[in-house]
Scaffold this active site. Structure first.
Site, short mmCIF file in Angstrom:
data_model
loop_
_atom_site.label_atom_id
_atom_site.label_comp_id
_atom_site.label_asym_id
_atom_site.label_seq_id
_atom_site.Cartn_x
_atom_site.Cartn_y
_atom_site.Cartn_z
N ARG A 76 0.96 -1.30 0.18
CA ARG A 76 -0.18 -0.07 0.12
C ARG A 76 0.84 1.16 0.11
O ARG A 76 0.63 1.69 -0.21
CB ARG A 76 -1.16 0.16 1.33
CG ARG A 76 -1.64 0.75 1.09
CD ARG A 76 -2.74 1.27 1.96
NE ARG A 76 -4.15 2.12 2.50
CZ ARG A 76 -3.59 2.66 2.99
NH1 ARG A 76 -2.78 3.42 4.07
NH2 ARG A 76 -4.42 3.94 3.21
N HIS A 105 0.27 4.21 -2.41
CA HIS A 105 0.13 5.98 -2.05
C HIS A 105 1.11 6.41 -2.54
O HIS A 105 1.32 7.82 -2.97
CB HIS A 105 -0.09 5.25 -0.76
CG HIS A 105 -1.00 5.48 -0.88
ND1 HIS A 105 -2.20 6.25 0.11
CD2 HIS A 105 -1.84 4.41 -1.02
CE1 HIS A 105 -2.99 5.28 0.06
NE2 HIS A 105 -3.63 4.17 -0.18
N ASN A 125 -3.61 9.24 4.25
CA ASN A 125 -2.52 8.23 4.62
C ASN A 125 -2.41 8.63 6.02
O ASN A 125 -1.52 7.75 6.42
CB ASN A 125 -1.28 8.99 3.90
CG ASN A 125 -0.82 8.56 3.18
OD1 ASN A 125 -1.45 7.66 1.97
ND2 ASN A 125 -0.67 9.77 1.75
N HIS A 138 -6.38 -5.47 -2.22
CA HIS A 138 -7.30 -5.36 -0.83
C HIS A 138 -7.67 -7.19 0.08
O HIS A 138 -8.40 -7.00 0.90
CB HIS A 138 -9.19 -4.47 -1.77
CG HIS A 138 -8.78 -2.73 -0.98
ND1 HIS A 138 -9.27 -2.09 -0.77
CD2 HIS A 138 -7.13 -3.22 -1.16
CE1 HIS A 138 -9.10 -1.05 -0.96
NE2 HIS A 138 -7.56 -1.27 -1.18
#
Length: 323
Positions: free
Chosen positions: A65, A69, A97, A196
């Protein structure tokens, strides 16, 4: 670094041409970039990630992740790792975040080991790319080719992170528009969302979905609500797995959950809610090979988003600050 231009083109002066610079930058990225300058790099990253994931399996998902990001905000340039300074507000405290993105210390640890072996050679951006791959593989996910040779950003943008990262309450149209703006098709977006199948989400990000949306399985919602009080501010930082079936294993259960109306985030359930991606979700739910292949291809594509290469950026000696 000028020898790269001369080696590739034979005429270093041509590197001043904008079209040639674009060509040269593309050539900088290679899976073999550090074969001579830091031959032990991959082994160091693998060993450190094995240790971290053995201690906490969730860390594999967290680093994946973290990489995502980073890449979605001005490309894969390790800007997400920078702490705030007087010159800029970093991305760590952007809405998507703050208090949820993690794994910074893992990258710091890998960087320290790499610096001890190959000082001032390997970028934080490349370390993050390799760590994300290794974390995924350790949890049963597919491998993909990691192109190397990125350099590190010298600034970060909190406003860009707030603008360019998807909201957990995003609609399907929101998601498709965002990913298309980054060069991805709707199906690639659905494949990438399959990340996910790993990791967890904070109560504050799924509360409104499990409490208020009609498209949630009631029994699934009831279980989530035991750990997520209705009142904002209470239990906001309580976590639930994004894939309750197999939270630490890379598989197709995420898509199966969506078909059962058991998507933890509203943005997850939007992929199977009577829209254009229903057929893709159905296909991935029963075809693990297709999901793995498409996920790996999309990850390789994401890792190539706007790479920062010489002469731009730097090789940061500390991933949290510029040199």
């Amino acid at each position: 670094m000028a020898f790269y231009c001369s080696r590739l083109l034979g005429l270093f002066l041509l590197c001043s041409s904008s079209s040639v610079v674009g060509y040269v930058r593309a050539q900088f990225l290679s899976p073999d970039f550090y074969n001579s300058s830091c031959p032990g790099l991959v082994s160091i990253v693998q060993a450190e990630m094995r240790r971290e994931v053995a201690a906490e399996s969730r860390m594999g998902a967290s680093v994946l992740r973290l990489f995502y990001h980073d890449c979605f905000v001005n490309g894969c340039d390790a800007s997400v790792l920078l702490d705030d300074t007087q010159a800029f507000a970093g991305e760590k405290n952007a809405g998507p975040n703050a208090r949820s993105l993690r794994g910074y210390d893992v990258i710091d640890g890998i960087k320290a080991k790499v610096e001890a072996t190959c000082a001032a050679i390997v970028s934080c951006a490349d370390i993050l790319a390799l760590a994300a791959l290794e974390g995924t593989v350790l949890l049963g996910g597919p491998s993909w080719r990691v192109q190397l040779g990125r350099r590190d950003a010298t600034t970060a943008s909190q406003s860009a992170a707030n603008r360019e990262l998807p909201s957990p309450s995003a609609t399907l149209n929101d998601l498709i528009s965002l990913f298309v703006s980054k060069g991805f098709s709707a199906q690639e977006m659905t494949a990438l969302s399959g990340a996910h199948t790993l990791g967890s989400a904070r109560c504050v990000n799924f509360r409104s979905h499990v409490y208020g949306d009609a498209d949630v399985d009631p029994a699934f919602a009831a279980k989530r609500l035991r750990n997520c009080p209705a009142v904002t501010g209470f239990g906001d930082d309580n976590w639930e797995p994004l894939d309750a079936q197999s939270p630490a294993g890379f598989d197709t259960a995420y898509y199966q959950n969506l078909m059962l109306r058991q998507g933890l985030l509203r943005s997850d359930q939007e992929l199977f809610n009577g829209g254009s991606q229903d057929s893709v979700v159905k296909m991935y739910s029963s075809n693990a090979a297709a999901f793995r292949n498409d996920f790996a291809a999309a990850m390789e594509k994401m890792a190539a988003m706007s790479p920062l290469t010489w002469p731009n950026g730097q090789i940061r000696l500390n991933c949290r600050r510029v040199n």
